[in-house]
Design a protein around this motif. Structure first.
Motif, short mmCIF file in Angstrom:
data_model
loop_
_atom_site.label_atom_id
_atom_site.label_comp_id
_atom_site.label_asym_id
_atom_site.label_seq_id
_atom_site.Cartn_x
_atom_site.Cartn_y
_atom_site.Cartn_z
N MET A 119 13.56 -1.16 -76.88
CA MET A 119 13.45 -1.58 -75.53
C MET A 119 13.30 -0.55 -74.59
N ALA A 120 12.36 -0.27 -73.62
CA ALA A 120 12.39 0.52 -72.77
C ALA A 120 13.48 0.74 -71.74
N VAL A 121 14.02 1.93 -71.41
CA VAL A 121 15.12 1.60 -70.72
C VAL A 121 14.59 1.88 -69.18
N ARG A 122 14.84 0.99 -68.32
CA ARG A 122 14.34 1.24 -66.81
C ARG A 122 15.66 1.97 -66.06
N LYS A 123 15.57 3.10 -65.56
CA LYS A 123 16.54 4.02 -65.15
C LYS A 123 16.71 3.74 -63.91
N ASP A 124 15.88 2.93 -63.24
CA ASP A 124 16.17 2.44 -61.67
C ASP A 124 16.63 1.11 -61.71
N GLU A 125 16.89 0.56 -62.62
CA GLU A 125 17.68 -0.62 -62.74
C GLU A 125 19.25 -0.69 -62.00
N ILE A 126 19.44 -1.40 -61.31
CA ILE A 126 20.76 -1.39 -60.72
C ILE A 126 21.91 -2.23 -61.78
N VAL A 127 22.83 -1.59 -62.24
CA VAL A 127 23.68 -2.13 -63.19
C VAL A 127 25.14 -2.62 -62.38
N VAL A 128 25.49 -1.73 -61.59
CA VAL A 128 26.75 -1.90 -60.72
C VAL A 128 26.34 -1.77 -59.45
N LYS A 129 26.96 -2.90 -58.65
CA LYS A 129 26.74 -2.71 -57.14
C LYS A 129 27.78 -3.32 -56.47
N THR A 130 28.42 -2.56 -55.54
CA THR A 130 29.82 -3.22 -54.82
C THR A 130 29.33 -3.36 -53.58
N ASP A 131 29.76 -4.34 -52.97
CA ASP A 131 29.15 -4.59 -51.71
C ASP A 131 30.32 -5.03 -50.74
N ASN A 132 30.98 -3.93 -49.84
CA ASN A 132 31.88 -3.96 -49.02
C ASN A 132 33.08 -4.51 -49.68
N LEU A 133 33.46 -3.87 -50.81
CA LEU A 133 34.63 -4.13 -51.59
C LEU A 133 35.94 -3.73 -51.09
N TRP A 134 36.81 -4.80 -50.84
CA TRP A 134 38.21 -4.51 -50.63
C TRP A 134 39.43 -5.01 -51.79
N LYS A 135 40.23 -4.14 -51.92
CA LYS A 135 41.42 -4.83 -52.59
C LYS A 135 42.86 -4.32 -51.63
N ILE A 136 43.34 -5.52 -51.39
CA ILE A 136 44.60 -5.30 -50.63
C ILE A 136 45.79 -5.77 -51.56
N TYR A 137 46.65 -5.15 -51.81
CA TYR A 137 47.91 -5.54 -52.42
C TYR A 137 48.82 -5.88 -51.33
N ARG A 138 49.60 -7.01 -51.74
CA ARG A 138 50.45 -7.57 -50.83
C ARG A 138 52.03 -7.68 -51.39
N SER A 139 52.83 -7.31 -50.63
CA SER A 139 54.23 -7.45 -51.17
C SER A 139 55.15 -8.11 -49.74
N GLY A 140 55.52 -9.31 -49.72
CA GLY A 140 56.21 -10.08 -48.78
C GLY A 140 54.96 -9.91 -47.51
N THR A 141 55.44 -9.39 -46.35
CA THR A 141 54.62 -9.36 -45.23
C THR A 141 53.68 -8.00 -45.43
N LEU A 142 54.21 -7.10 -46.23
CA LEU A 142 53.32 -5.82 -46.06
C LEU A 142 52.05 -5.92 -46.98
N GLU A 143 51.00 -5.15 -46.47
CA GLU A 143 49.89 -5.04 -47.26
C GLU A 143 49.54 -3.81 -47.47
N TYR A 144 48.94 -3.56 -48.62
CA TYR A 144 48.42 -2.01 -48.93
C TYR A 144 47.32 -1.75 -49.40
N PRO A 145 46.49 -1.73 -48.76
CA PRO A 145 44.83 -1.59 -48.88
C PRO A 145 44.77 -0.55 -49.93
N ALA A 146 44.10 -0.62 -51.14
CA ALA A 146 43.79 0.11 -52.13
C ALA A 146 42.26 0.67 -52.05
N VAL A 147 41.66 -0.38 -52.02
CA VAL A 147 40.19 -0.02 -51.96
C VAL A 147 39.61 -0.72 -50.58
#
Lengths: 417, 233
Positions: free
Chosen positions: B1-29
């Protein structure tokens, strides 16, 4: 995920932790062996007792004197006149000491006529010699355990050989000499009649040497099963509470019921030890889940589903149950064969007497354990139940640890140190 | 199979990760939006606590997304749960970890077969495929060795073989050379480069700038955001 792969992974993991796995399996082995060992003993005892009772036949009634009553020749005639009675066999018995080649053993001497002997034993199976004639002669038929030494199985008493019996200490000290007419095949003994450890002699001769005028007990044979109750009622009407009547049919049912309860009781006690093994399995598996947290995280990361992880851990627990169950059955079967021997050794192999006849009142048991022997019975039912219980307990014990493993979040599991 | 080099394999869209501990928040991404193409070899670098591994775990569906979305082969992953997610990971992703994470009681061949076991592949087929990948990585003579009988470099190659055996479209490598000496690290990096050349996308988190030389793109993270991206030939 394929079942064979689940089992394979479970087995691989179990095999890796050899000592821990072996100890976990051992706990199941002990539990299952206890179930098999204990239940087989009660089943064996039940079979032995029932076999003896059945050999007497369902039409047999055992009449033993109660209180100060004596049963004499007059009672024989009186019992014979009861409608439905086919035959009456009087029996007299006493404890004596026999000096064999190397040792002195205690035996039970039973006086019964040659026809009555057939009633008593069901079938007279002779290894050597013949039944004594119906006369007042000093002839004896000796039980298998009397003729052969119990420890080495060497024959020490032969047909035609004279044997000397003495009253035990504390009695009058009488000595008698008998000639061996026959040697019985091995019968096994029961709580009621210790055939192997008995010496049978003509009743008239026994009455003479024991200086007795009364019989120890009388066996009444009814003409058929239907007339057993009628005969029993007649006997009660005549003698009131001066005699005890043992109806073989009734006692067979009673023994079955009692032994059934014992079987359940002992089985339950053994099941408790299996439950304890279950706690051990749960503990070990919880430790294993913690130790393998990273591995669980990896499995989930590469696409193992929650239920795959659950079944891998459950398969490990199930294998513990299956292996432990099978080994436990083998160990239990082996150990159960040793128990009767140990009981025999504990109560003294030289003390052969004591279980003879239906003497005394009530059930007529006298020192039964001293000579009681039986073969443990292991049925497929018990084996099946023990194996199913072992596997069920193991799987149930593994359920919580396996569930914990399956519910781990991969990211947390992978970070675990 | 031919490989299409312009094909998007991974796309993140405004990606957030916030860890919470009690009332505290730690945004990692914090709102990362990136696109990675088929066959790309991407390095994510940055100081400790910059959110590299968190981003990798979010792309790898191992961690839950607080906000935004990750698209893998065009499919949003945030709504996937349970069996669907497990199957998706098995078919689409391959993981390589710093500590190799080989199963200690399985030999080399069996370790590599694990993803195929999860996907119900018949025994004979999975033997063949695992053996083939191991031979390609120069481990054909180590099939029956246990992990503790291998060097660090060999163990990592086994881990790469395990990641490749299910023909994934994306390999996620978290500090794959972190436990290796520089020479072995280069070997591992060149293996990953070869993997990319066959059309598989590789995203690698690393502290080792030397091995990023073989990458097509380097994404620099700082405090949970993309500081800069550098394209290389």
């Amino acid at each position: 995920m394929r079942t064979e792969d689940i089992l394979w992974l479970g087995f691989k993991s179990l095999k890796t932790r050899k000592v821990r796995g072996a100890l976990t399996i051992l706990s199941v082995v002990i539990g299952v062996a206890s179930i098999i060992g204990l239940v087989s003993q009660t089943a064996g005892i039940q079979a032995s007792v029932l076999s003896t009772l059945q050999s007497l036949g369902p039409t047999t009634l055992l009449v033993t004197p109660a209180r100060t009553t004596t049963l004499t020749q007059a009672d024989i005639a009186r019992m014979m006149s009861i409608p439905g009675v086919e035959g009456v066999v009087p029996v007299v018995s006493a404890q004596m000491r026999l000096t064999r080649a190397s040792e002195v053993v205690q035996v039970n001497v039973i006086g019964v006529d040659s026809i009555g002997l057939k009633t008593l034993l069901g079938e007279v199976r002779l290894l050597d010699g013949e039944i004594y004639p119906p006369s007042n002669t000093p002839l004896a038929i000796v039980g298998n355990g009397v003729a052969f030494s119990s420890t080495q199985g060497i024959q020490e008493v032969y047909v035609g050989q004279p044997i000397t019996l003495e009253q035990p200490l504390g009695s009058t000290g009488r000595r008698i000499t008998l000639q061996v007419a026959g040697i019985l095949d091995k019968y096994g003994s029961s709580a009621f009649l210790s055939t192997d450890n008995s010496i049978f002699i003509p009743i008239d001769y026994a009455m003479n040497i024991f200086n007795r005028r009364a019989y120890s007990y009388i066996i009444v044979k009814a003409a058929n099963v239907e007339s057993v109750n009628t005969v029993s009622e007649y006997l009660t009407t005549i003698y009131g509470r001066n005699i005890s009547i043992i109806n073989v049919q009734q006692i067979t049912q009673a023994v079955s019921t009692i032994m059934g309860f014992f079987s359940i009781l002992l089985g339950s006690v053994a099941a408790i030890s299996l439950s304890v093994a279950g706690l051990g399995i749960m503990n070990i598996m919880l430790v294993s889940v913690y130790e393998r947290t990273k591995e669980i995280g990896l499995l989930k990361a590469i696409g193992f589903k929650d239920r795959n992880v659950l079944t891998i851990f459950l398969s490990e627990a199930m294998l513990v149950g299956i292996i432990g169950g099978i080994l436990g059955i083998v160990a239990g079967a082996g150990a159960s064969q040793l128990v009767p021997t140990l009981i025999g050794t504990y109560f003294g192999s030289s003390n052969l007497g004591g279980g003879g006849g239906f003497q005394g009142g009530g059930a007529g048991m006298q020192g039964a354990m001293a000579s009681f022997s039986y073969t443990p019975v292991i049925t497929l039912d018990v084996v099946g139940i023990a194996l199913i219980t072992a596997v069920s307990v193991s799987v149930l014990s593994g359920l919580y640890p396996a569930w914990r493993a399956s519910k781990m979040e991969p990211i947390k599991a992978l970070r675990y140190e | 199979m031919a490989v299409r080099k312009d094909e998007i394999v991974v796309k993140t869209d405004n990606l957030w990760k916030i860890y919470r501990s009690g009332t505290l928040e730690y945004p990692a991404v914090k709102g990362i939006s990136i696109e990675i193409l088929r066959g790309e070899f991407v390095a994510i670098v940055g100081p400790s606590g910059s959110g590299k591994t968190t981003l990798l775990n979010l792309i790898g569906t191992l961690d839950s997304i607080t906000r935004g979305e990750v698209y893998l082969n065009g499919k949003p992953v945030s709504k996937m749960r349970g069996n669907e997610l497990a199957k998706f990971r098995n078919k689409t992703l391959g993981f390589v970890f710093q500590t190799y994470n080989l199963v200690s009681y399985l030999n080399v061949l069996e370790n590599v077969e694990l993803p195929l076991i999860a996907s119900n592949t018949p025994r004979s087929i999975r033997h063949e495929r695992a053996k083939k990948v191991l031979e390609q990585l120069g481990l054909g003579d180590k099939l029956n060795k246990m992990p503790n009988e291998l060097s660090g470099g060999e163990q990592q190659r086994v881990a790469i073989a395990r990641a490749l055996v299910n023909d994934p479209s994306l390999i996620l490598a978290d500090e794959p050379t972190g436990n290796l000496d520089s020479k072995t690290a280069q070997v591992v990096a060149s293996i990953l480069k070869n993997v990319c050349d066959s059309g598989v996308t590789v995203i690698m988190v690393t502290h080792n700038l030397e091995i990023t030389k073989s990458c097509n793109r380097i994404i620099y993270l700082r405090d949970g955001v993309v500081e800069k991206e550098v394209l290389q030939n």
